[in-house]
Design a protein around this motif. Structure first.
Motif, mmCIF file in Angstrom:
data_model
loop_
_atom_site.group_PDB
_atom_site.id
_atom_site.type_symbol
_atom_site.label_atom_id
_atom_site.label_comp_id
_atom_site.label_asym_id
_atom_site.label_seq_id
_atom_site.Cartn_x
_atom_site.Cartn_y
_atom_site.Cartn_z
ATOM 1 N N GLY A 35 0.793 -1.218 0.000
ATOM 2 C CA GLY A 35 0.000 0.000 0.000
ATOM 3 C C GLY A 35 0.825 1.267 0.000
ATOM 4 O O GLY A 35 0.287 2.358 0.212
ATOM 5 N N GLY A 36 2.120 1.176 -0.249
ATOM 6 C CA GLY A 36 3.006 2.338 -0.249
ATOM 7 C C GLY A 36 3.732 2.478 -1.571
ATOM 8 O O GLY A 36 3.894 1.521 -2.328
ATOM 9 N N ILE A 37 4.185 3.692 -1.844
ATOM 10 C CA ILE A 37 4.968 3.979 -3.044
ATOM 11 C C ILE A 37 6.364 4.409 -2.619
ATOM 12 O O ILE A 37 6.530 5.327 -1.817
ATOM 13 C CB ILE A 37 4.321 5.096 -3.882
ATOM 14 C CG1 ILE A 37 2.947 4.649 -4.386
ATOM 15 C CG2 ILE A 37 5.221 5.469 -5.060
ATOM 16 C CD1 ILE A 37 2.208 5.728 -5.163
ATOM 17 N N ILE A 211 4.382 12.079 -4.920
ATOM 18 C CA ILE A 211 3.760 10.758 -4.971
ATOM 19 C C ILE A 211 4.285 9.779 -3.938
ATOM 20 O O ILE A 211 3.590 8.827 -3.560
ATOM 21 C CB ILE A 211 3.923 10.157 -6.389
ATOM 22 C CG1 ILE A 211 2.953 8.991 -6.599
ATOM 23 C CG2 ILE A 211 5.359 9.717 -6.639
ATOM 24 C CD1 ILE A 211 2.966 8.450 -8.001
ATOM 25 N N ALA A 212 5.510 9.967 -3.449
ATOM 26 C CA ALA A 212 6.177 8.906 -2.695
ATOM 27 C C ALA A 212 5.899 8.965 -1.197
ATOM 28 O O ALA A 212 5.847 10.037 -0.590
ATOM 29 C CB ALA A 212 7.681 8.948 -2.941
ATOM 30 N N ASP A 213 5.740 7.796 -0.608
ATOM 31 C CA ASP A 213 5.726 7.650 0.844
ATOM 32 C C ASP A 213 7.152 7.485 1.366
ATOM 33 O O ASP A 213 7.485 7.939 2.460
ATOM 34 C CB ASP A 213 4.904 6.420 1.245
ATOM 35 C CG ASP A 213 3.490 6.478 0.703
ATOM 36 O OD1 ASP A 213 2.745 7.388 1.092
ATOM 37 O OD2 ASP A 213 3.138 5.621 -0.138
ATOM 38 N N LYS A 226 17.584 6.816 2.779
ATOM 39 C CA LYS A 226 16.220 6.315 2.552
ATOM 40 C C LYS A 226 15.349 6.759 3.706
ATOM 41 O O LYS A 226 15.797 6.869 4.859
ATOM 42 C CB LYS A 226 16.209 4.789 2.411
ATOM 43 C CG LYS A 226 16.834 4.025 3.564
ATOM 44 C CD LYS A 226 16.902 2.529 3.247
ATOM 45 C CE LYS A 226 17.640 1.769 4.352
ATOM 46 N NZ LYS A 226 17.753 0.324 4.067
ATOM 47 N N GLY A 227 14.102 7.054 3.414
ATOM 48 C CA GLY A 227 13.169 7.549 4.413
ATOM 49 C C GLY A 227 12.062 8.331 3.736
ATOM 50 O O GLY A 227 11.832 8.196 2.529
ATOM 51 N N THR A 228 11.368 9.158 4.481
ATOM 52 C CA THR A 228 10.330 9.995 3.896
ATOM 53 C C THR A 228 10.978 11.043 2.994
ATOM 54 O O THR A 228 12.188 11.323 3.115
ATOM 55 C CB THR A 228 9.519 10.695 4.984
ATOM 56 O OG1 THR A 228 10.379 11.625 5.665
ATOM 57 C CG2 THR A 228 8.941 9.695 5.975
ATOM 58 N N VAL A 232 14.868 12.556 3.427
ATOM 59 C CA VAL A 232 15.919 12.260 2.449
ATOM 60 C C VAL A 232 16.290 13.474 1.609
ATOM 61 O O VAL A 232 17.469 13.741 1.357
ATOM 62 C CB VAL A 232 15.469 11.101 1.527
ATOM 63 C CG1 VAL A 232 16.453 10.905 0.364
ATOM 64 C CG2 VAL A 232 15.324 9.821 2.332
ATOM 65 N N MET A 233 15.285 14.243 1.199
ATOM 66 C CA MET A 233 15.506 15.281 0.196
ATOM 67 C C MET A 233 15.812 16.622 0.850
ATOM 68 O O MET A 233 15.045 17.571 0.776
ATOM 69 C CB MET A 233 14.299 15.347 -0.736
ATOM 70 C CG MET A 233 14.050 14.016 -1.446
ATOM 71 S SD MET A 233 12.539 13.955 -2.432
ATOM 72 C CE MET A 233 13.011 15.001 -3.814
#
Length: 282
Positions: A35-37, A211-213, A226-228, A232-233
């Motif tokens: 259920g995640g992207i 879009i990403a979880d 890696k993470g939300t 990360v960004m």
């Protein structure tokens, strides 16, 4: 309309992929949640697409990939194809086939030997066509479709396969903005309302934010964060990895904006610093 499937967690442990003697991906470990992207981002040649190919058995790899604890190397090709599918960057357009006929190709893992049909074929194909908004095009030859329409056909083919895990390699490349947004909306809906486990390689950082979880940042064949998206960004990290100044801002409502800065001479009398949307190709 619900897709009949079971949810699955995909986990990689120390996955490495090499082409010949040259390592392309080294020691990649992460999880994709049902259920995640999860968006894979990173500079050109960083190994994102190669990592997807290793997970999906399109390239030889070492390490372990599991689905709900089952080592995928223990699954037969047919059993594996019932659990995971991948939308590659480019596929040859088959001549002489309609949209419906191409989508039916996704049922191959479910067909018995020497049989061209399976009991659930019609229902699965109809669901895939409806979910991707292709009802009006079902009888059109695929050679007559636009690039955006054809991309939706290939996504429908993956959905007709009825797998737990969907991997997409740069699905919005070469699409105009309207078709990009439409395709991303479909992908988000598949995670939110149908529970699919989705991993997607994206070259547009704004799309990853939207879009990403979970975000996985790849550089020089290794996962560096890696993470939300917020975790990360960061401006410092993106600037260092992509090699251009990148600003990351968050509004009072929590909306993130990612923009690259460049300076350039527009004419002999005018020079200014400008901000541009980030579109950094993998």
């Amino acid at each position: 309309m619900q897709i009949e499937h079971t949810t699955a967690e995909l986990r990689t442990e120390s996955v490495s992929v090499s082409y010949g003697a040259a390592p392309v991906v080294v020691d990649a470990s992460f999880e994709l949640a049902p259920g995640g992207i999860t968006a894979l981002i990173g500079p050109n040649g960083s190994g994102k697409s190669t990592l997807l190919r290793g997970i999906s058995r399109l390239a030889d790899s070492t390490g372990t990939v599991t689905l709900d604890g089952t080592d995928t190397s223990q699954l037969s090709p047919r059993a594996f194809a019932k659990r995971l599918t991948v939308l590659a960057q480019q596929r040859p357009t088959p001549g002489g086939l309609t949209v419906t006929e191409v989508v039916e190709l996704g049922r191959h893992p479910h067909r018995r030997r020497f049989s061209r049909a399976d009991p659930a074929c019609h229902q699965a194909v109809e669901r895939a066509i409806t979910l991707t908004g292709l009802d009006a095009l079902r009888d059109r030859p695929v050679t007559e479709l636009s690039g955006g329409q054809l991309q939706r056909v290939w996504l429908a083919t993956c959905l007709a396969q009825q797998t737990d895990v969907l991997l997409l390699d740069e699905p919005t490349t070469f699409l105009d903005l309207r078709h990009q947004m439409s395709l991303l909306d479909v992908i988000r809906d598949l995670a939110d309302h149908h529970g699919l486990t989705i991993g997607v390689v994206l070259h547009d950082l704004e799309q990853a934010v939207d879009i990403a979880d979970q975000v996985i940042l790849v550089s020089e064949g290794r996962i560096v964060a890696k993470g939300t998206p917020a975790e990360v960004m960061t401006a410092e990290r993106l600037t260092r990895i992509f090699g251009v100044p990148i600003d990351v801002t968050t509004s009072s409502s929590g909306e993130m904006t990612v923009r690259a800065r460049r300076s350039g001479r527009r004419n002999s009398h005018h020079m200014e610093h400008r901000e541009e949307p980030v579109l950094l190709y993998p």
